[in-house]
Design a protein around this motif. Sequence first.
Motif, PDB file in Angstrom:
ATOM      1  N   LYS A   1      22.997   2.440 -11.857  1.00  0.00           N
ATOM      2  CA  LYS A   1      23.051   3.381 -11.059  1.00  0.00           C
ATOM      3  C   LYS A   1      22.168   4.374 -10.104  1.00  0.00           C
ATOM      4  CE  LYS A   1      22.999   7.896 -12.477  1.00  0.00           C
ATOM      5  NZ  LYS A   1      22.424   8.923 -12.517  1.00  0.00           N
ATOM      6  N   GLU A   2      21.139   3.761 -11.066  1.00  0.00           N
ATOM      7  CA  GLU A   2      19.983   4.727 -10.384  1.00  0.00           C
ATOM      8  C   GLU A   2      19.148   4.077  -9.327  1.00  0.00           C
ATOM      9  OE1 GLU A   2      17.777   7.686 -10.821  1.00  0.00           O
ATOM     10  OE2 GLU A   2      19.178   7.962 -12.055  1.00  0.00           O
ATOM     11  N   SER A   3      19.288   2.346  -9.695  1.00  0.00           N
ATOM     12  CA  SER A   3      18.808   1.560  -8.187  1.00  0.00           C
ATOM     13  C   SER A   3      20.211   1.729  -7.348  1.00  0.00           C
ATOM     14  CB  SER A   3      18.943   0.222  -8.796  1.00  0.00           C
ATOM     15  OG  SER A   3      17.578   0.126  -9.670  1.00  0.00           O
TER      16      SER A   3
ATOM     17  N   ARG B   1      26.487   8.138  -5.498  1.00  0.00           N
ATOM     18  CA  ARG B   1      27.446   7.315  -6.212  1.00  0.00           C
ATOM     19  C   ARG B   1      27.214   8.347  -8.008  1.00  0.00           C
ATOM     20  NH1 ARG B   1      32.204   5.993  -4.158  1.00  0.00           N
ATOM     21  NH2 ARG B   1      32.099   5.005  -2.314  1.00  0.00           N
ATOM     22  N   THR B   2      28.510   8.613  -8.693  1.00  0.00           N
ATOM     23  CA  THR B   2      28.700   9.217 -10.446  1.00  0.00           C
ATOM     24  C   THR B   2      28.532   7.390 -10.900  1.00  0.00           C
ATOM     25  OG1 THR B   2      30.770   8.877 -10.933  1.00  0.00           O
ATOM     26  CG2 THR B   2      29.926  11.098  -9.444  1.00  0.00           C
ATOM     27  N   LEU B   3      27.779   7.700 -12.227  1.00  0.00           N
ATOM     28  CA  LEU B   3      27.675   6.969 -13.687  1.00  0.00           C
ATOM     29  C   LEU B   3      29.246   5.898 -13.457  1.00  0.00           C
ATOM     30  CD1 LEU B   3      25.327   5.591 -15.040  1.00  0.00           C
ATOM     31  CD2 LEU B   3      26.643   7.609 -16.976  1.00  0.00           C
ATOM     32  N   GLU B   4      30.146   7.457 -13.851  1.00  0.00           N
ATOM     33  CA  GLU B   4      31.529   6.329 -13.618  1.00  0.00           C
ATOM     34  C   GLU B   4      32.517   6.064 -12.898  1.00  0.00           C
ATOM     35  OE1 GLU B   4      33.440   6.686 -17.062  1.00  0.00           O
ATOM     36  OE2 GLU B   4      30.954   7.695 -17.041  1.00  0.00           O
ATOM     37  N   GLU B   5      31.796   6.187 -11.263  1.00  0.00           N
ATOM     38  CA  GLU B   5      31.533   5.318 -10.401  1.00  0.00           C
ATOM     39  C   GLU B   5      31.030   3.772  -9.969  1.00  0.00           C
ATOM     40  OE1 GLU B   5      32.692   7.951  -6.026  1.00  0.00           O
ATOM     41  OE2 GLU B   5      30.836   8.112  -6.981  1.00  0.00           O
ATOM     42  N   VAL B   6      29.989   3.508 -10.701  1.00  0.00           N
ATOM     43  CA  VAL B   6      28.553   3.058 -10.740  1.00  0.00           C
ATOM     44  C   VAL B   6      29.547   1.777 -11.694  1.00  0.00           C
ATOM     45  CG1 VAL B   6      26.806   1.864 -11.382  1.00  0.00           C
ATOM     46  CG2 VAL B   6      27.149   3.716 -10.157  1.00  0.00           C
TER      47      VAL B   6
ATOM     48  N   GLU C   1      28.987  -3.453  -2.171  1.00  0.00           N
ATOM     49  CA  GLU C   1      29.404  -2.992  -1.144  1.00  0.00           C
ATOM     50  C   GLU C   1      31.018  -2.148  -1.825  1.00  0.00           C
ATOM     51  OE1 GLU C   1      31.583  -6.611  -0.792  1.00  0.00           O
ATOM     52  OE2 GLU C   1      30.327  -7.715  -0.455  1.00  0.00           O
ATOM     53  N   ARG C   2      31.602  -2.434  -2.995  1.00  0.00           N
ATOM     54  CA  ARG C   2      32.140  -0.912  -3.567  1.00  0.00           C
ATOM     55  C   ARG C   2      31.191   0.448  -3.293  1.00  0.00           C
ATOM     56  NH1 ARG C   2      33.668  -5.018  -8.510  1.00  0.00           N
ATOM     57  NH2 ARG C   2      35.512  -5.671  -7.451  1.00  0.00           N
ATOM     58  N   ALA C   3      29.759   0.409  -3.392  1.00  0.00           N
ATOM     59  CA  ALA C   3      29.334   1.800  -3.611  1.00  0.00           C
ATOM     60  C   ALA C   3      29.427   2.177  -1.443  1.00  0.00           C
ATOM     61  CB  ALA C   3      28.364   1.390  -3.549  1.00  0.00           C
TER      62      ALA C   3
END
Length: 218
Positions: free
Chosen positions: A22-24, A37-42, A55-57
């Motif tokens: 998530k951080e990167s 993006r949120t943790l849950e999204e990642v 691609e998704r982010a």
Amino acid sequence: MSYRLAIFDLDGTILDTLEDLKESTNAALAANGYPARTLEEVRCFVGNGIGKLIERAVPKGTSKEATKKTLESFKVHYGIHCADHTKPYDGIIKLLEDLRKCGIQTAVVSNKADFAVQELCSQYFPKAFDFVVGEREGIRRKPCPDSVFEVLKTLKKTAAEAVYIGDSDVDVDTAKEAGMDGIFVNWGFRGREFLLEHGAKCVVDTPEELERLLTGKA
């Protein structure tokens, strides 16, 4: 039954890498002017390699060129920060030690970039695995079984002697494509209900339960 070879996924199976991913991801997005993006999204974005993660982010409609640039930003940041928060799940190191004592060989096949897989396994599981491989250019990534077959060939095992262990729908499909048994963990990035919905036949809640299945001991 007992197995002669246990092949593990990495992220969400033996290592909790989500916070660093998530951080990167967010560092790469910020560097290219995109929202975080949120943790849950990642959590939902991972599983198919870092290219697909980015691609998704990125925002919908982002060009291929801009997506590629964001991916390069991710690689630079993750290469430096891939172990800031990452840690083995509780009980995993003991599990690997016990498998070795039982004469069961172990390997890692991951969709994470190979440089990160090698670094993380070396740092957290020194000498624990007989073979470790991540995503490489020119090699089809999971659920294609190419890297799993490479492990079998290298360690001179058949699919019937091996089991694939993971935490995602990609891993369920990988085991099927490789023609081997699969065991899937409830502590990773997806969870029991999701895994069962995507075809998992065997889901475990603890490394101790996993060890009993791998060794055939009650």
